[in-house]
Design an enzyme around this catalytic site. Structure first.
Site, mmCIF file in Angstrom:
data_model
loop_
_atom_site.group_PDB
_atom_site.id
_atom_site.type_symbol
_atom_site.label_atom_id
_atom_site.label_comp_id
_atom_site.label_asym_id
_atom_site.label_seq_id
_atom_site.Cartn_x
_atom_site.Cartn_y
_atom_site.Cartn_z
ATOM 1 C CG HIS A 18 -3.795 -0.876 -6.826
ATOM 2 N ND1 HIS A 18 -4.173 -0.176 -5.709
ATOM 3 C CD2 HIS A 18 -3.856 -2.188 -6.472
ATOM 4 C CE1 HIS A 18 -4.465 -1.020 -4.734
ATOM 5 N NE2 HIS A 18 -4.274 -2.252 -5.175
ATOM 6 N NE ARG B 204 -4.328 -1.279 0.086
ATOM 7 C CZ ARG B 204 -4.567 -2.273 -0.761
ATOM 8 N NH1 ARG B 204 -3.667 -2.590 -1.677
ATOM 9 N NH2 ARG B 204 -5.700 -2.936 -0.733
HETATM 10 N N1 LIG Z 1 -1.239 -4.240 -5.130
HETATM 11 C C1 LIG Z 1 -2.175 -5.167 -5.175
HETATM 12 O O1 LIG Z 1 -2.692 -5.474 -6.243
HETATM 13 C C2 LIG Z 1 -2.579 -5.868 -3.907
HETATM 14 C C3 LIG Z 1 -3.400 -6.981 -3.980
HETATM 15 C C4 LIG Z 1 -3.726 -7.652 -2.794
HETATM 16 C C5 LIG Z 1 -3.215 -7.218 -1.574
HETATM 17 N N2 LIG Z 1 -2.405 -6.121 -1.530
HETATM 18 C C6 LIG Z 1 -1.840 -5.656 -0.241
HETATM 19 O O2 LIG Z 1 -1.103 -6.725 0.366
HETATM 20 C C7 LIG Z 1 -1.303 -6.639 1.776
HETATM 21 C C8 LIG Z 1 -0.941 -7.955 2.437
HETATM 22 O O3 LIG Z 1 -1.926 -8.933 2.136
HETATM 23 P P1 LIG Z 1 -1.953 -10.322 2.908
HETATM 24 O O4 LIG Z 1 -3.158 -11.034 2.427
HETATM 25 O O5 LIG Z 1 -0.639 -11.002 2.841
HETATM 26 O O6 LIG Z 1 -2.183 -9.799 4.421
HETATM 27 P P2 LIG Z 1 -2.064 -10.624 5.769
HETATM 28 O O7 LIG Z 1 -2.219 -12.077 5.519
HETATM 29 O O8 LIG Z 1 -2.974 -9.951 6.744
HETATM 30 O O9 LIG Z 1 -0.548 -10.416 6.223
HETATM 31 C C9 LIG Z 1 -0.071 -9.210 6.695
HETATM 32 C C10 LIG Z 1 1.359 -9.403 7.167
HETATM 33 O O10 LIG Z 1 1.856 -8.129 7.614
HETATM 34 C C11 LIG Z 1 2.367 -8.270 8.936
HETATM 35 N N3 LIG Z 1 2.190 -7.045 9.713
HETATM 36 C C12 LIG Z 1 1.058 -6.362 9.971
HETATM 37 N N4 LIG Z 1 1.320 -5.308 10.768
HETATM 38 C C13 LIG Z 1 2.642 -5.344 11.024
HETATM 39 C C14 LIG Z 1 3.518 -4.540 11.789
HETATM 40 N N5 LIG Z 1 3.073 -3.470 12.482
HETATM 41 N N6 LIG Z 1 4.824 -4.859 11.832
HETATM 42 C C15 LIG Z 1 5.294 -5.946 11.161
HETATM 43 N N7 LIG Z 1 4.510 -6.765 10.415
HETATM 44 C C16 LIG Z 1 3.209 -6.449 10.341
HETATM 45 C C17 LIG Z 1 1.559 -9.386 9.551
HETATM 46 O O11 LIG Z 1 2.234 -9.883 10.680
HETATM 47 P P3 LIG Z 1 1.687 -11.168 11.494
HETATM 48 O O12 LIG Z 1 1.991 -12.349 10.588
HETATM 49 O O13 LIG Z 1 2.479 -11.175 12.725
HETATM 50 O O14 LIG Z 1 0.208 -10.939 11.685
HETATM 51 C C18 LIG Z 1 1.464 -10.351 8.374
HETATM 52 O O15 LIG Z 1 2.633 -11.135 8.285
HETATM 53 C C19 LIG Z 1 -2.785 -6.248 1.881
HETATM 54 O O16 LIG Z 1 -3.074 -5.678 3.136
HETATM 55 C C20 LIG Z 1 -2.931 -5.256 0.753
HETATM 56 O O17 LIG Z 1 -2.637 -3.972 1.256
HETATM 57 C C21 LIG Z 1 -2.079 -5.442 -2.667
#
Ligand SMILES: NC(=O)c1ccc[n+]([C@@H]2O[C@H](COP(=O)([O-])OP(=O)(O)OC[C@H]3O[C@@H](n4cnc5c(N)ncnc54)[C@H](OP(=O)(O)O)[C@@H]3O)[C@@H](O)[C@H]2O)c1
Length: 313
Positions: free
Chosen positions: A276, A228
């Protein structure tokens, strides 16, 4: 038993794409799809299949709602909604994950192999000294080890990259050196030649790459951000790119989208802007995630992929 009323609340053009997949997935999950619709009396709605850019922003009238099932992985536009008092599930979709792996691997390989030099620099001169290093000599760090970060880390490991990862809580990921918490960030950045951001947008992750943390990266490191926009302090990144401390940034997400035409990222020689498109929810596989959660809700089982509203993801 009356079928559950399932309101599809997203941009109007999404309905024709999603409807057949949702009906099929609901039937396969053993859920009667007769209540799947785009219009319903709010007091009758059991589930909302939700895109945060839909017209539904006030959940107060939905008095019998059991859950909101988000179509997007990112929940920053709904997590703070104070009218929402039921469980919120985010999207976990194998198609979305596969797309993100492919995008991240593609952009990592572009930088790793220095492909631009040949794609844009074809000038009739035969320079054959510049042999790319092997993946095993190119450390990559993935910030965020959730659904997407873990899958990207595993794909890069399978190609031979030494991969480190960073998350909020302790994580074990096969063949990946993992760090967590504030102290772990320094260690995760110190050796990274390529950094991939797959963190959610929360108050705790805003500007996680700032002047201080960018300075912890080795000179010449490259950044790939499909997470993001607010994860990066734009002014600090532009300054690190100008000094050459950061060699390149490939950015898919921005604080303001579409990225304004006059934003310095567009014209910067060391920045690649993509609009995006890193990955999208794929209706066929996403419909199975939604249907499975509705089946669980109807059976009184706990929902999957629930958002922790306090943590913001
Ligand atoms: N560009 C695009 O097309 C696109 C598409 C889809 C998603 N995205 C982005 O990708 C992001 C990640 O998706 P996901 O499904 O992998 O999310 P997720 O499964 O919720 O994983 C988030 C990861 O970030 C870590 N995290 C959160 N807060 C943190 C902090 N303060 N310090 C350190 N680590 C932290 C979490 O730690 P823990 O493991 O300890 O909980 C987890 O490992 C989404 O939120 C979205 O913004 C972008």
């Amino acid at each position: 038993m009356a079928p559950p009323v399932i309101l599809f609340a997203a941009k109007a053009d999404r309905w024709s794409t999603y409807e057949p997949h949702l009906r099929r997935a609901l039937q396969q999950a053993g859920v009667d799809d007769a209540g799947l619709c785009t219009q319903a009396d709010p007091e009758s709605v059991d589930y909302i299949v939700y895109a945060p850019n839909s017209e539904v922003q006030d959940f107060t009238p939905y008095t019998r709602l059991k859950a909101v099932l988000n179509l997007w992985a990112g929940v920053e536009n709904i997590v703070g909604n104070t009218t929402l008092h039921v469980p919120l599930a985010r999207m976990v979709d194998e198609g979305l994950t596969d797309g993100m792996v492919e995008w991240c691997v593609g952009h990592t390989m572009r930088h790793h192999l220095g492909m631009d030099a040949h794609i844009t620099g074809q000038d009739g001169v035969w320079r054959n000294n510049d042999i790319p290093p092997l993946a095993r000599d190119r450390p990559v760090t993935v910030l965020g080890l959730g659904e997407l970060g873990r899958a990207v880390a595993q794909a890069l490991v399978s190609l031979g990259f030494p991969v480190s990862g960073w998350s909020r809580s302790t994580k074990i990921v096969e063949n990946t050196v993992t760090y967590h918490g504030a102290d772990g960030l320094t260690a995760a950045l110190q050796t990274a030649q390529i950094v991939i951001l797959l963190l959610p947008d929360t108050p705790a992750t805003e500007n996680i790459l700032n002047a201080h943390s960018l300075a912890q990266l080795p000179k010449g490191a490259m950044i790939i951000n499909p997470g993001r926009g607010p994860l990066i302090d734009d002014t600090a990144l532009l300054s690190a790119l100008d000094t050459g401390h950061i060699a390149h940034a490939t950015l898919d997400v921005f604080r303001q989208e579409p990225l304004p035409e006059d934003h310095p990222y567009w014209a910067h020689k060391s920045v690649t802007v993509t609009p995006h498109i890193a990955s999208e929810t794929r209706p066929d596989s996403a419909a199975r995630t939604i249907a499975d959660n509705i089946r669980r809700g109807e059976a009184g089982a706990p929902f999957l992929h629930l958002v922790d509203r306090a943590l913001g993801y």
